[in-house]
Design an enzyme around this catalytic site. Structure first.
Site, PDB file in Angstrom:
ATOM      1  N   TYR A 155     102.104   3.955  51.203  1.00 58.86           N
ATOM      2  CA  TYR A 155     100.760   3.808  51.773  1.00 58.86           C
ATOM      3  C   TYR A 155     100.795   4.176  53.252  1.00 58.86           C
ATOM      4  CZ  TYR A 155      95.969   2.094  51.618  1.00 58.86           C
ATOM      5  OH  TYR A 155      94.599   2.008  51.648  1.00 58.86           O
ATOM      6  N   LYS A 162      94.030   1.076  57.788  1.00 56.85           N
ATOM      7  CA  LYS A 162      93.283  -0.046  57.202  1.00 56.85           C
ATOM      8  C   LYS A 162      93.375  -1.284  58.092  1.00 56.85           C
ATOM      9  CE  LYS A 162      91.603   1.877  53.486  1.00 56.85           C
ATOM     10  NZ  LYS A 162      90.172   2.046  53.268  1.00 56.85           N
TER      11      LYS A 162
END
Length: 187
Positions: A155, A162
């Site tokens: 990720y 995020k």
């Protein structure tokens, strides 16, 4: 018909598998009048095809990395709808090579791109759309993921984006709350 009489903007519709598309379908089913955005002409063709399933949503091209596109979107919404009750920000992007391997190998350009598209765009959109939402008990919702709180393999740069997005939500909520606009993130 939970959203009957409400008007919303859903950013980030790309295809039938996108979260933004699922949200748009649910909002339309609940009676909302909608505007959908897409990033490019190529994606716009897909979105127009999907939009046939809805009740004539307004389709707008908006590259969230371009302030002029966001400004045009706000102007078009002002003229078409007059106001907005909700915004769904379902926009994120990172280069594939910045999602694999080690985070330490993330390129500077890739880092900037992921932050711009996946995090800063919420602030840019909120700034331009807030005048359309003032005193309407409006709501801005964005999409986040656990990778913004802890390390998730593959990720990488998106997790960092995020995390920034989640902090942006807090600051935007503090800024826009006095205007009766809620700002939240869901995972």
């Amino acid at each position: 018909m939970l959203l009957k009489g409400k008007t919303g903007l859903v950013l980030g519709v790309a295809n039938r598998r996108s979260i933004a598309w699922a949200v748009a379908k649910a909002a339309a089913r609940e009676g909302a009048r909608l505007a959908l955005t897409c990033r490019s002409e190529r994606i716009e063709t897909n979105v127009r095809e999907l939009a046939r399933e809805l009740d004539h949503p307004l389709i707008l091209r908006c590259d969230v990395t371009q302030d002029g596109d966001i400004d045009r979107t706000a102007d078009t919404l002002r003229h078409a709808f007059g106001s907005l009750d909700f915004i769904v920000h379902a926009v994120a992007f990172a280069h594939r090579e910045d999602l694999t391997g080690r985070f330490v190998d993330t390129s500077r350009d890739g880092y900037h791109l992921a932050q711009d598209v996946s995090s800063y765009s919420l602030t840019a959109v909120a700034r331009r759309m807030a005048p359309l939402m003032r005193d309407r008990e409006g709501s801005i919702v964005t999409i986040t993921y656990l990778g913004g709180e802890r390390v998730v393999p593959n990720y990488n740069v998106m997790g960092v984006a995020k995390a920034a997005l989640e902090m942006s939500v807090r600051y935007l909520a503090a800024d826009l709350g006095p205007d009766h606009i809620r700002v939240n993130a869901i995972s």
